[in-house]
Design a protein around this motif. Structure first.
Motif, short mmCIF file in Angstrom:
data_model
loop_
_atom_site.label_atom_id
_atom_site.label_comp_id
_atom_site.label_asym_id
_atom_site.label_seq_id
_atom_site.Cartn_x
_atom_site.Cartn_y
_atom_site.Cartn_z
N LEU A 1 -7.70 48.23 53.98
CA LEU A 1 -6.68 48.44 53.06
C LEU A 1 -7.13 49.47 52.29
O LEU A 1 -6.40 50.45 51.72
N ASP A 2 -8.14 49.31 51.59
CA ASP A 2 -8.85 50.33 50.79
C ASP A 2 -8.83 51.76 51.28
O ASP A 2 -8.40 52.82 50.60
N SER A 3 -9.11 51.57 52.57
CA SER A 3 -9.13 53.07 53.24
C SER A 3 -7.89 53.67 53.47
O SER A 3 -7.76 54.87 53.31
N ILE A 4 -6.73 52.94 53.47
CA ILE A 4 -5.27 53.23 53.69
C ILE A 4 -4.86 53.93 52.42
O ILE A 4 -4.15 54.96 52.24
N VAL A 5 -5.11 53.03 51.20
CA VAL A 5 -4.49 53.27 49.93
C VAL A 5 -5.34 54.40 49.41
O VAL A 5 -4.55 55.39 48.77
N ASN A 6 -6.55 54.68 49.49
CA ASN A 6 -7.44 55.74 49.01
C ASN A 6 -7.41 56.85 49.88
O ASN A 6 -8.23 58.01 49.51
N GLY A 7 -7.20 56.93 51.09
CA GLY A 7 -7.24 57.98 52.06
C GLY A 7 -6.23 59.05 51.71
O GLY A 7 -5.35 58.86 50.62
N LYS A 8 -6.33 60.19 52.35
CA LYS A 8 -5.45 61.36 52.36
C LYS A 8 -4.78 61.61 53.50
O LYS A 8 -4.97 61.48 54.60
N THR A 9 -3.54 62.01 53.18
CA THR A 9 -2.60 62.49 54.24
C THR A 9 -2.20 64.02 54.09
O THR A 9 -1.94 64.43 53.23
N LYS B 1 -5.24 36.11 57.23
CA LYS B 1 -6.74 35.73 57.43
C LYS B 1 -7.42 36.82 56.29
O LYS B 1 -7.26 37.91 56.94
N LEU B 2 -7.92 36.62 55.11
CA LEU B 2 -8.34 37.59 54.40
C LEU B 2 -9.83 37.56 54.83
O LEU B 2 -10.57 36.59 54.79
N THR B 3 -10.23 38.85 55.00
CA THR B 3 -11.77 39.20 55.42
C THR B 3 -12.29 40.43 54.91
O THR B 3 -11.49 41.25 54.58
N PRO B 4 -13.33 40.46 54.69
CA PRO B 4 -14.14 41.93 54.19
C PRO B 4 -13.34 43.16 54.96
O PRO B 4 -13.25 44.21 54.34
N GLU B 5 -13.16 43.03 56.23
CA GLU B 5 -12.86 44.18 57.11
C GLU B 5 -11.47 44.48 56.80
O GLU B 5 -11.00 45.88 56.70
N ILE B 6 -10.67 43.68 56.40
CA ILE B 6 -9.27 43.86 56.42
C ILE B 6 -8.97 44.59 54.81
O ILE B 6 -8.35 45.44 54.41
N ASN B 7 -10.04 43.95 53.80
CA ASN B 7 -10.04 44.55 52.35
C ASN B 7 -10.42 46.15 52.56
O ASN B 7 -9.85 46.94 51.70
N SER B 8 -11.45 46.12 53.46
CA SER B 8 -11.84 47.56 53.43
C SER B 8 -10.77 48.47 54.16
O SER B 8 -10.94 49.74 53.76
N MET C 1 3.05 43.85 67.71
CA MET C 1 2.20 44.22 66.57
C MET C 1 0.87 44.49 66.74
O MET C 1 0.05 43.60 67.16
N PRO C 2 0.22 45.50 66.21
CA PRO C 2 -0.98 45.54 66.48
C PRO C 2 -1.93 44.60 65.53
O PRO C 2 -1.63 44.29 64.55
N SER C 3 -2.99 44.41 66.23
CA SER C 3 -4.14 43.48 65.40
C SER C 3 -4.81 44.53 64.42
O SER C 3 -4.81 45.81 64.45
N ALA D 1 -1.26 45.97 58.03
CA ALA D 1 -2.95 45.42 57.36
C ALA D 1 -2.47 44.42 56.24
O ALA D 1 -3.03 43.35 56.29
N ILE D 2 -1.30 44.41 55.62
CA ILE D 2 -0.98 43.25 54.56
C ILE D 2 -0.60 42.23 55.43
O ILE D 2 -0.91 40.90 55.01
N PHE D 3 -0.02 42.39 56.63
CA PHE D 3 0.49 41.18 57.42
C PHE D 3 -0.67 40.28 57.94
O PHE D 3 -0.56 39.26 57.76
N HIS D 4 -1.73 40.93 58.21
CA HIS D 4 -2.90 40.57 58.64
C HIS D 4 -3.84 39.76 57.49
O HIS D 4 -4.30 38.69 57.69
N LYS D 5 -3.64 40.50 56.36
CA LYS D 5 -4.37 39.99 55.06
C LYS D 5 -3.67 38.55 54.73
O LYS D 5 -4.45 37.61 54.35
N GLN D 6 -2.39 38.56 54.87
CA GLN D 6 -1.77 37.17 54.85
C GLN D 6 -2.14 35.70 55.75
O GLN D 6 -2.26 34.87 55.07
#
Length: 394
Positions: A357-365, A348-355, A311-313, A341-346
C-alpha cells in the motif's frame, strides 16, 4: 409468445444461454468476442438493436416498459437457436446486452431464462472517459475519430458532460453524466436482484473487471470460465483469432460497423495495459470528478463480489503484466491496485500488504503527457473514496 418459446427451449435442455451484462463502454463487447469461443453463436444486443431498428420511441403501440421489444428480442434469440438445432441436439448461445435497456419489470422476466450470467465492469475513471469520448464524438460529429483524441475530449468536457442527450438521440434522456450514472445504478440493481433469486437454483454467476482481463488474460479467463461452470481444455486459445470469431459467430441486428463496436470487432488480440493509460480524476472538470467519485462505491461492490474469481491476490499485484518484464499493476493503474490491496488488507493485515500500500500511495505514475507525478497527488481523492467505503462497511 416468444418469451415462452425461448424459455421452453432452455428448460427442455436444447439450449444454454450465457448472458453478458454491463454498462456502455465497460469492455463488454470485447469480452463478448473473447467468450464467443464458449458458444455456438453470439447475438449482440438484440433488445437495444431491435429497439433502434424498429423505430425506438417513435414506433407505434409502444408499451411503457418496452414489452413488445422484449418479446421481439426473445423471438430473435429463439429463432437463432432453432436454426442451429437443425445441425445439433444442443446449442449454447451467448447474448450480450447493456444495462440501460432493462427496467425492473423486464429484468425480473429475463433472468428466469439464461443459466449463466457474466457481469462486466470497468474502473470508473476510464469507463467514464470512454463514455465522455463517445458522447463528444457524437456531439461534434467525429465519426469515431474523436474517441482516439482524449486531449480534445477533455478540452470539450465541460460542454459535453452536461449536454442534453435527447438532442443527440431521442431514445436517451438526461445528460452525459446522469445517463451514465443511471446505467451504473441499473447494473448494481440488476446484480442484487439476480443474486436474490439464485438460491437453490443451478444458475451460475460471475463478474469480471476489464482491468483484470487485460492485466492477466489467461488467469482471468480461466477463473471466470470455472465460475461459470464450463469445462475448457485450452484457455490460451481464447486470446487468439478474435477477429475471425467476431466475424464468424456474432450476429448484430444493427450495422456491426458502428462506432461503439468497431474497435472491438476489429481486434485481433486482447489489448495489454500500458503506461499513461490510467487517468486521474483531476484531469476532468469538477462535475465529472464528482460523478466518478459517486461511481466508485458501485464499482467496488462488484469488484469485491465473491463471484469475481479473477480478483488478484496481493502477491499477484506485484507480478508483471502479461507481455512485459517490468510493469506492475501499481505502476500502470494505481487506483485499481490500491482498491485491490485495501480489499486484502481487510481480510488479513500483514507487513507485506502495508508495504505494498505504501508503495502504491507513495509511488509515481507517468501520465499520458509524459509527466511523472506522485500517486497521492494524482489519485488521492479517489483513494479516499475507497477508504470511506471500507469505513462504512466496518
Amino acid at each position: 409468445m416468444s418469451e415462452a418459446r425461448l424459455e421452453q427451449l432452455v428448460s427442455e435442455g436444447k439450449a444454454t444461454i450465457l448472458y453478458i451484462h454491463g454498462t456502455a463502454r465497460s469492455g463488454s463487447t470485447i469480452t463478448e468476442v473473447i467468450f464467443a469461443q464458449l458458444a455456438d453463436g453470439v447475438i449482440h444486443q438484440p433488445f437495444v438493436g431491435l429497439h433502434d431498428k424498429l423505430g425506438g420511441l417513435l414506433r407505434q403501440n409502444k408499451l411503457l416498459f418496452d414489452a413488445d421489444i422484449y418479446e421481439a428480442g426473445c423471438g430473435l434469440i429463439a429463432d437463432k437457436i432453432e436454426e442451429m438445432l437443425q445441425q445439433k441436439s444442443h446449442v449454447t448461445i451467448l447474448v450480450k446486452e447493456v444495462s440501460c435497456f432493462f427496467n425492473q419489470q423486464i429484468w425480473c422476466q429475463w433472468i428466469q431464462i439464461p443459466k449463466k450470467f457474466l457481469f462486466i465492469i470497468r474502473e470508473p475513471h476510464l469507463q467514464y472517459l470512454s463514455w465522455l469520448s463517445y458522447m463528444a464524438d457524437l456531439m461534434f460529429k467525429g465519426n469515431g475519430l474523436l474517441m482516439g483524441n482524449p486531449a480534445l475530449v477533455m478540452e470539450k468536457a465541460q460542454v459535453t458532460e452536461v449536454v442534453k442527450l435527447q438532442s443527440l438521440k431521442p431514445a436517451w434522456s438526461g445528460t452525459t453524466i446522469s445517463y451514465n450514472f443511471q446505467q451504473w445504478q441499473r447494473l448494481i440493481h440488476d446484480w442484487n436482484v439476480l443474486r436474490s433469486t439464485m438460491t437453490g437454483s443451478s444458475k451460475k454467476l460471475a463478474v469480471l473487471d476489464l482491468i483484470e482481463l487485460r492485466k492477466n488474460p489467461e488467469y482471468a479467463i480461466a477463473k471466470t470460465i470455472e465460475q461459470l461452470g464450463f469445462e475448457v481444455d485450452n484457455v490460451k486459445e481464447f486470446g487468439r483469432d478474435l477477429l475471425a470469431q467476431s466475424q464468424e459467430k456474432i450476429f448484430d441486428p444493427r450495422d456491426s460497423n458502428r462506432i461503439q463496436v468497431r474497435k472491438a470487432r476489429n481486434s485481433n488480440e486482447i489489448q495489454p495495459l500500458v503506461l499513461g493509460e490510467a487517468i486521474e480524476p483531476h484531469a476532468f472538470p469538477l462535475q465529472s470528478r464528482e460523478h466518478i467519485w459517486k461511481l466508485i462505491p458501485i464499482y467496488l461492490d462488484l469488484l469485491y463480489a465473491p463471484e469475481n474469481m479473477a480478483m488478484p491476490s496481493w502477491q499477484q499485484l506485484e507480478q508483471t503484466v502479461a507481455g512485459s518484464e517490468s510493469l506492475k499493476l501499481g505502476d500502470i493503474h494505481p487506483f485499481v491496485a490500491y482498491a485491490i490491496a485495501i480489499f486484502h488488507k481487510q481480510k488479513k493485515l500483514t507487513p507485506e500488504i502495508n508495504s505494498l500500500l505504501d508503495s502504491i500511495v507513495n509511488g509515481k505514475t507517468k501520465t499520458a503527457l509524459g509527466e511523472e507525478k506522485l500517486n497521492s497527488e494524482l489519485f488521492g481523492d479517489s483513494f479516499a473514496v475507497v477508504d470511506a467505503y471500507w469505513q462504512q462497511a466496518n
